[in-house]
Design a protein around this motif. Structure first.
Motif, short mmCIF file in Angstrom:
data_model
loop_
_atom_site.label_atom_id
_atom_site.label_comp_id
_atom_site.label_asym_id
_atom_site.label_seq_id
_atom_site.Cartn_x
_atom_site.Cartn_y
_atom_site.Cartn_z
N LEU B 127 0.72 -1.29 0.05
CA LEU B 127 0.07 0.12 -0.07
C LEU B 127 0.84 1.22 -0.09
O LEU B 127 0.64 2.24 -0.65
CB LEU B 127 -0.92 0.08 1.22
CG LEU B 127 -2.10 -0.83 1.12
CD1 LEU B 127 -2.90 -0.69 2.38
CD2 LEU B 127 -3.25 -0.60 0.02
N ILE B 132 -2.30 -1.57 -5.41
CA ILE B 132 -3.74 -2.13 -5.34
C ILE B 132 -3.74 -3.43 -4.47
O ILE B 132 -3.54 -4.36 -5.06
CB ILE B 132 -4.66 -2.15 -6.49
CG1 ILE B 132 -4.26 -0.99 -7.15
CG2 ILE B 132 -6.00 -2.35 -6.35
CD1 ILE B 132 -4.82 0.20 -7.20
N PHE B 134 -5.84 -5.91 -1.74
CA PHE B 134 -7.15 -6.33 -1.25
C PHE B 134 -7.07 -7.93 -0.93
O PHE B 134 -5.94 -8.60 -1.04
CB PHE B 134 -8.07 -6.06 -2.25
CG PHE B 134 -8.00 -6.57 -3.64
CD1 PHE B 134 -8.42 -7.92 -4.09
CD2 PHE B 134 -7.28 -5.95 -4.34
CE1 PHE B 134 -8.26 -8.39 -5.41
CE2 PHE B 134 -7.10 -6.37 -5.98
CZ PHE B 134 -7.63 -7.83 -6.26
N ARG B 149 -10.78 -4.28 0.70
CA ARG B 149 -9.67 -3.35 0.56
C ARG B 149 -8.68 -3.83 1.76
O ARG B 149 -9.16 -4.17 2.77
CB ARG B 149 -9.97 -1.93 0.76
CG ARG B 149 -10.53 -1.31 -0.38
CD ARG B 149 -10.85 0.27 0.25
NE ARG B 149 -12.08 0.90 -0.51
CZ ARG B 149 -11.63 1.52 -1.50
NH1 ARG B 149 -10.65 1.49 -2.27
NH2 ARG B 149 -12.84 2.06 -2.41
N SER B 151 -6.80 -1.93 3.46
CA SER B 151 -6.78 -1.12 4.53
C SER B 151 -8.03 -1.27 5.59
O SER B 151 -7.56 -1.18 6.66
CB SER B 151 -7.37 0.40 3.77
OG SER B 151 -8.29 0.51 3.19
N MET B 197 -12.29 0.46 -6.89
CA MET B 197 -11.22 0.98 -6.16
C MET B 197 -10.26 1.93 -6.69
O MET B 197 -9.90 2.59 -5.97
CB MET B 197 -10.52 -0.37 -5.63
CG MET B 197 -11.15 -1.33 -4.82
SD MET B 197 -10.34 -2.71 -4.58
CE MET B 197 -9.02 -2.34 -3.46
#
Lengths: 199, 199
Positions: B127, B132, B134, B149, B151, B197
């Motif tokens: 990240l 990207i 996930f 995601r 995050s 996303m």
């Protein structure tokens, strides 16, 4: 014990991430393979949050596994498989990075037989997806290392099929590639060539 | 023979790239693992020049190899190792894509113990490099699949350390994730979630 790939190259485990202070240039580096040198450089890039680039595990065809009670599953029979992609990939400043590393004892040219067809096809596919693709080529004779764009490699690869030469002359690699000079940290600063390729 | 990972999951070889016309949805898909489904989808993306995304080989610690004359090197003793990265990565329209795929039999939440610490750290690193990242999560109970995601996953992961729950509620995955609906081609069109996303 020494473990070898079918092509005779020595098999090395990914080294544990080493301590910065031990990353000194000395003659002991001359015993390292290009793979060792790149793994060491990738560890440096990772630790310093410059890039996340890993070598992929060696693909293995598993035939038979033992599941002893109270201990880890043991693979009893397996074989090396040919990789269908390049060995290294990852991310650097949002760019997809993909490359293979090869060394040659030849002095005046780099033999194309060092690459498999699947690897070259993989590079072609990645280029279409706007990945940054290249080869790191080392002439072990004089320890010189170059980053060569995948597009140059592919040009020579394709010419073979129509009677072209089976190797890339060193003069071409010197002219169209980017020389990488050994440093302390990272040992092989190949991302500086990537910066030039992005520009 | 059936080969299993130490965690009991079945080991599957990367399938040979299949023929488009055979990629029909039927009940036989219910016998596929999430890994099969993603490999099949990646084959479709690759054949159609949409993305180049591969599963990494299973990392193996090799202990002993035989080099019989006139036949392939045979690995006699080896062990499964824990992956230090996620299982899948590649490139899509210039974007670095990195993810892991996990299925659960739980109905109301996704247990965080499905991830290793190293995998979560790897996502964190990617990240930072603008990759990207996930997870693809499948609830096998009702065959529903979500892209979540990294995050969000990391938020829940980190909260565990301070007494937070050890799983992500399904309601959160439904609200913050992207549902992926099975299709004919690709079987699991997860790049449509990636498009969202990126937007």
């Amino acid at each position: 014990m020494t473990i070898r790939y079918p092509n005779g190259n020595q098999f090395y485990e990914q080294p544990a991430s080493s301590n910065d202070h031990n990353d000194t240039i000395n003659f002991s580096n001359r015993g390292m393979t290009l793979e060792d040198e790149i793994n060491k450089s990738n560890s440096y890039y990772l630790r310093n949050e410059i890039a996340v680039i890993h070598k992929k595990p060696t693909p293995i065809q598993i035939v038979s596994v033992d599941y002893p009670k109270r201990s880890a599953a043991r693979i009893k029979e397996a074989y090396f498989r040919k990789a269908s992609t390049t060995d290294y990939n990852g991310v650097y400043h949002g760019y997809y990075i993909d490359f293979d590393a090869k060394e040659t004892k030849n002095k005046t040219s780099f033999p194309l037989k060092n690459f498999h067809k699947h690897q070259v096809e993989h590079m072609r596919q990645c280029l279409k997806q706007q990945g940054i693709c290249f080869a790191i080529i080392k002439f072990v004779n004089d320890q010189s290392v170059f980053v060569l764009r995948a597009s140059t490699l592919i040009t020579y690869w394709d010419r073979q099929a129509t009677g072209g030469r089976k190797s890339i002359p060193r003069s071409v690699i010197e002219k169209r590639g980017f020389p990488i000079h050994y440093r302390i940290n990272p040992l092989l600063p190949y991302l500086s060539a990537v910066d030039l390729m992005i520009d």
